[in-house]
Design a protein around this motif. Sequence first.
Motif, PDB file in Angstrom:
ATOM      1  N   ILE A  73      13.707 -15.936  -6.837  1.00 31.86           N
ATOM      2  CA  ILE A  73      15.298 -15.730  -7.066  1.00 31.86           C
ATOM      3  C   ILE A  73      15.726 -14.409  -7.872  1.00 31.86           C
ATOM      4  CG2 ILE A  73      15.142 -18.513  -7.621  1.00 31.86           C
ATOM      5  CD1 ILE A  73      14.786 -17.697 -10.532  1.00 31.86           C
ATOM      6  N   GLY A  74      14.953 -13.514  -7.693  1.00 27.75           N
ATOM      7  CA  GLY A  74      15.395 -12.306  -8.119  1.00 27.75           C
ATOM      8  C   GLY A  74      15.186 -12.088  -9.651  1.00 27.75           C
ATOM      9  N   LEU A  75      14.481 -12.721 -10.288  1.00 29.17           N
ATOM     10  CA  LEU A  75      14.340 -12.698 -11.919  1.00 29.17           C
ATOM     11  C   LEU A  75      13.358 -11.541 -12.099  1.00 29.17           C
ATOM     12  CD1 LEU A  75      14.885 -13.744 -14.670  1.00 29.17           C
ATOM     13  CD2 LEU A  75      13.005 -15.338 -14.280  1.00 29.17           C
ATOM     14  N   GLY A  76      12.338 -11.136 -11.196  1.00 31.39           N
ATOM     15  CA  GLY A  76      11.576 -10.086 -11.853  1.00 31.39           C
ATOM     16  C   GLY A  76      10.377 -10.697 -12.619  1.00 31.39           C
ATOM     17  N   ALA A  77       9.715  -9.809 -13.254  1.00 29.68           N
ATOM     18  CA  ALA A  77       8.652 -10.091 -14.104  1.00 29.68           C
ATOM     19  C   ALA A  77       9.127 -11.192 -15.298  1.00 29.68           C
ATOM     20  CB  ALA A  77       7.995  -9.098 -14.555  1.00 29.68           C
ATOM     21  N   ILE A  78       8.238 -12.128 -15.446  1.00 29.19           N
ATOM     22  CA  ILE A  78       8.612 -12.841 -16.663  1.00 29.19           C
ATOM     23  C   ILE A  78       8.202 -12.402 -17.988  1.00 29.19           C
ATOM     24  CG2 ILE A  78       8.475 -15.350 -17.454  1.00 29.19           C
ATOM     25  CD1 ILE A  78       7.819 -16.168 -14.753  1.00 29.19           C
ATOM     26  N   GLY A 134       7.172 -27.136 -27.295  1.00 28.74           N
ATOM     27  CA  GLY A 134       6.620 -25.821 -26.609  1.00 28.74           C
ATOM     28  C   GLY A 134       7.409 -24.588 -26.588  1.00 28.74           C
ATOM     29  N   LEU A 135       8.718 -24.811 -26.762  1.00 33.67           N
ATOM     30  CA  LEU A 135       9.588 -23.585 -27.120  1.00 33.67           C
ATOM     31  C   LEU A 135       9.316 -22.390 -28.243  1.00 33.67           C
ATOM     32  CD1 LEU A 135      12.967 -25.468 -26.785  1.00 33.67           C
ATOM     33  CD2 LEU A 135      12.449 -23.021 -25.638  1.00 33.67           C
ATOM     34  N   SER A 136       8.445 -23.131 -29.065  1.00 30.19           N
ATOM     35  CA  SER A 136       7.636 -22.191 -30.050  1.00 30.19           C
ATOM     36  C   SER A 136       6.624 -21.362 -30.020  1.00 30.19           C
ATOM     37  CB  SER A 136       7.379 -23.064 -31.589  1.00 30.19           C
ATOM     38  OG  SER A 136       6.459 -24.073 -31.014  1.00 30.19           O
ATOM     39  N   GLN A 137       6.231 -21.705 -28.702  1.00 25.77           N
ATOM     40  CA  GLN A 137       4.829 -20.818 -28.281  1.00 25.77           C
ATOM     41  C   GLN A 137       5.534 -20.075 -27.033  1.00 25.77           C
ATOM     42  OE1 GLN A 137       2.361 -21.058 -30.355  1.00 25.77           O
ATOM     43  NE2 GLN A 137       3.393 -22.428 -31.582  1.00 25.77           N
ATOM     44  N   PRO A 138       4.767 -18.912 -26.798  1.00 21.62           N
ATOM     45  CA  PRO A 138       4.942 -18.113 -25.748  1.00 21.62           C
ATOM     46  C   PRO A 138       4.297 -18.822 -24.475  1.00 21.62           C
ATOM     47  CG  PRO A 138       3.232 -17.123 -26.969  1.00 21.62           C
ATOM     48  CD  PRO A 138       3.825 -18.380 -27.785  1.00 21.62           C
ATOM     49  N   GLY A 139       4.875 -18.779 -23.135  1.00 23.69           N
ATOM     50  CA  GLY A 139       4.347 -19.300 -22.070  1.00 23.69           C
ATOM     51  C   GLY A 139       3.011 -18.893 -21.379  1.00 23.69           C
ATOM     52  N   THR A 140       2.338 -19.409 -20.544  1.00 24.24           N
ATOM     53  CA  THR A 140       1.101 -18.827 -20.031  1.00 24.24           C
ATOM     54  C   THR A 140       1.338 -18.464 -18.527  1.00 24.24           C
ATOM     55  OG1 THR A 140      -0.173 -20.251 -21.606  1.00 24.24           O
ATOM     56  CG2 THR A 140      -1.215 -19.394 -19.549  1.00 24.24           C
ATOM     57  N   PRO A 141       1.095 -17.307 -18.328  1.00 24.08           N
ATOM     58  CA  PRO A 141       1.315 -16.823 -16.779  1.00 24.08           C
ATOM     59  C   PRO A 141       0.896 -17.792 -15.941  1.00 24.08           C
ATOM     60  CG  PRO A 141       0.298 -14.936 -18.290  1.00 24.08           C
ATOM     61  CD  PRO A 141       0.169 -16.172 -18.959  1.00 24.08           C
ATOM     62  N   ASN A 142       1.612 -18.096 -14.997  1.00 22.74           N
ATOM     63  CA  ASN A 142       1.561 -19.047 -13.791  1.00 22.74           C
ATOM     64  C   ASN A 142       1.777 -18.549 -12.327  1.00 22.74           C
ATOM     65  OD1 ASN A 142       1.751 -21.383 -12.085  1.00 22.74           O
ATOM     66  ND2 ASN A 142       2.001 -22.522 -13.748  1.00 22.74           N
ATOM     67  N   PRO A 143       0.989 -18.445 -11.502  1.00 22.35           N
ATOM     68  CA  PRO A 143       1.479 -17.836 -10.214  1.00 22.35           C
ATOM     69  C   PRO A 143       2.601 -18.493  -9.340  1.00 22.35           C
ATOM     70  CG  PRO A 143      -1.042 -18.167 -10.411  1.00 22.35           C
ATOM     71  CD  PRO A 143      -0.425 -18.913 -11.529  1.00 22.35           C
ATOM     72  N   SER A 144       2.683 -19.892  -9.591  1.00 23.86           N
ATOM     73  CA  SER A 144       3.711 -20.333  -8.995  1.00 23.86           C
ATOM     74  C   SER A 144       5.026 -20.044  -9.764  1.00 23.86           C
ATOM     75  CB  SER A 144       3.735 -22.049  -9.207  1.00 23.86           C
ATOM     76  OG  SER A 144       3.612 -22.419 -10.496  1.00 23.86           O
ATOM     77  N   PHE A 145       5.306 -19.761 -11.147  1.00 19.33           N
ATOM     78  CA  PHE A 145       6.133 -19.437 -11.641  1.00 19.33           C
ATOM     79  C   PHE A 145       6.450 -17.855 -11.316  1.00 19.33           C
ATOM     80  CE2 PHE A 145       5.848 -22.016 -15.863  1.00 19.33           C
ATOM     81  CZ  PHE A 145       6.249 -23.255 -14.983  1.00 19.33           C
ATOM     82  N   ASP A 146       5.447 -17.164 -11.086  1.00 21.56           N
ATOM     83  CA  ASP A 146       5.840 -15.577 -10.584  1.00 21.56           C
ATOM     84  C   ASP A 146       6.273 -15.569  -9.279  1.00 21.56           C
ATOM     85  OD1 ASP A 146       4.703 -15.034 -13.081  1.00 21.56           O
ATOM     86  OD2 ASP A 146       2.597 -14.581 -12.290  1.00 21.56           O
ATOM     87  N   GLU A 147       5.842 -16.553  -8.617  1.00 22.27           N
ATOM     88  CA  GLU A 147       6.526 -16.702  -7.032  1.00 22.27           C
ATOM     89  C   GLU A 147       7.968 -17.036  -7.082  1.00 22.27           C
ATOM     90  OE1 GLU A 147       5.671 -19.128  -3.065  1.00 22.27           O
ATOM     91  OE2 GLU A 147       3.986 -19.117  -4.594  1.00 22.27           O
ATOM     92  N   ARG A 148       8.318 -18.062  -8.064  1.00 24.51           N
ATOM     93  CA  ARG A 148       9.767 -18.413  -7.786  1.00 24.51           C
ATOM     94  C   ARG A 148      10.647 -17.337  -8.912  1.00 24.51           C
ATOM     95  NH1 ARG A 148      11.951 -24.161  -9.895  1.00 24.51           N
ATOM     96  NH2 ARG A 148      10.887 -24.574  -7.976  1.00 24.51           N
ATOM     97  N   ALA A 149       9.981 -16.674  -9.734  1.00 24.04           N
ATOM     98  CA  ALA A 149      10.714 -15.603 -10.369  1.00 24.04           C
ATOM     99  C   ALA A 149      11.214 -14.427  -9.151  1.00 24.04           C
ATOM    100  CB  ALA A 149      10.089 -14.865 -11.561  1.00 24.04           C
ATOM    101  N   ALA A 150      10.183 -14.182  -8.542  1.00 27.70           N
ATOM    102  CA  ALA A 150      10.399 -12.977  -7.359  1.00 27.70           C
ATOM    103  C   ALA A 150      11.464 -13.502  -6.435  1.00 27.70           C
ATOM    104  CB  ALA A 150       9.180 -12.765  -6.894  1.00 27.70           C
TER     105      ALA A 150
END
Length: 539
Positions: free
Chosen positions: A84-89, A66-82
């Motif tokens: 830990i201070g990562l910002g928008a993925i 899956g590294l060869s393909q862009p990820g799909t937006p995921n609400p749980s990912f966005d929540e975790r990113a926010a």
Amino acid sequence: MDTPESIFIGAGERPQHLLLKYANRHGLIAGATGTGKTVTLQILAEGFSRAGVPVFLSDIKGDLAGLSQPGTPNPSFDERAAKIGLGAIDYQAAPVTFWDLFGEQGHPVRTTVSEMGPLLLSRLLDLSEAQEGVLSIVFEIADREGLLLLDLNDLQALLTFAAENAKEISSTYGNVTSASVGAIQRKLLTLRQQGGENFFGEPALELSEFMRTTWDGRGYVNILAADRLMATPQLYATFLLWLLSELFEELPEVGDPEKPKLVFFFDEAHLLFNDAPKALVDRIENVVRLIRSKGVGIYFVTQNPIDLPDRVLGQLGNRVQHALRAFTPRDQRAVKSAAETFRANPAFTVSETITQLGVGEALVSPLEAKGVPGIVERALIRPPASRMGPITPEERREIIAKSPVGTRYDTAVDRESAYEILKKRGDEAARASVEEQQKAEKTPTKRASTRQSAGAAFGTSFLRSIASALGRAIVPLIVAFIGAKAAGRSASASTSKSTSSRRQSVGEAFGKSVARSIGTSVGKQISRGVLGSLSKGNQ
């Protein structure tokens, strides 16, 4: 988030970064099944790629493709990113090159038997000490005779040669027994049946293929399809160890660069050490200790830290420890061992926290300035930017078609090597043997012809003897016959018709006497002639 000098791993009480300057000091990713090791491996591979560092990793389950393909937006990912201070993925794919020892899910990977060497090949074949000694002798013979060992056919032919010339070889190099050779031959057969022969041959892999970067400076992520390879763990472990050894031997010394030249992830690392002889473990330790000066970082991925020897574990400075379970005494020892390897944090007890970590959480302890281990922190691991999970066959084919490697490894090449040379010698020896046999068969034919001529001469002499004997006998016979005729005429004139019957009887008697005389005379003459001829012939 990432900086030019570091890769952002995640955050807890404070952000956790892996410093690129110390990324070649190796690392460990450990944790029980299902705790998030694969995601940690994925986000580190992405981070190294963004920093311009090429990566090599093995895809055990198929989901790292899956590294060869862009990820799909995921609400749980966005929540975790926010959180830990990562910002928008920034969802994006990494540049990927697919490889496969079997040539099915990526470019074929090959090496030669000579490059593998007797030590690693003995490990691959699981040989005994005596069998390993015989294999080393075979490699020495190949070097002395200038015979290339490229594929398994070459090795098999040279083993057969060693068995057929065991007496001469043993007197020079050491004992070579048919039993040891036979055992190695059987192990080679098993390796062929497992598909291992695909790994040996040409064109051999050039390690520079793993060191590529894209036009915009990102490092390629080289993914080895290992789902099928895991069915033969000995081949898997030996291949990765060979790759490390080749990198160590070929790459120049660079000291401590600002970032690694290549990062190598060894998933299911315990397979490397299972039942490994001490000589092999020593070699692994030396490679791990010294290869960092070549600019290569090695990251072992395993379930338990105790799966690795202490001498190797001590070389791993950057650590990400996911949850461990303490259900058994062995698990409890593993938890205690893992806890003791971290620089303690007064905020919590490490041994307790390891068993309490949730999915996606880890204890993180990267090296800090001057290579000092950082205080262990409990952290949430950042979400990946690429897809989590496998890809479709169509997506894989598209990536392979666009690969910078092209088709240079797609077709195997079989040039003249030990197998062809020994086969040619055998054919020449066979032809010489046939010619010698044919010459030997022609010599008895001439003798038979001579005996036939002597027999013909003897037959001619025999017939001449008979003719001579008949010639000597015929004159007396003629005289006797004429005399008999004259006597018959005289007796006929002086007797009457009444006595004609009796005179006939006398004539018949004389005739019979003459016949007996002729027979006796001829018989004697023939006997003398035949016996005389036989006697002369015997002389």
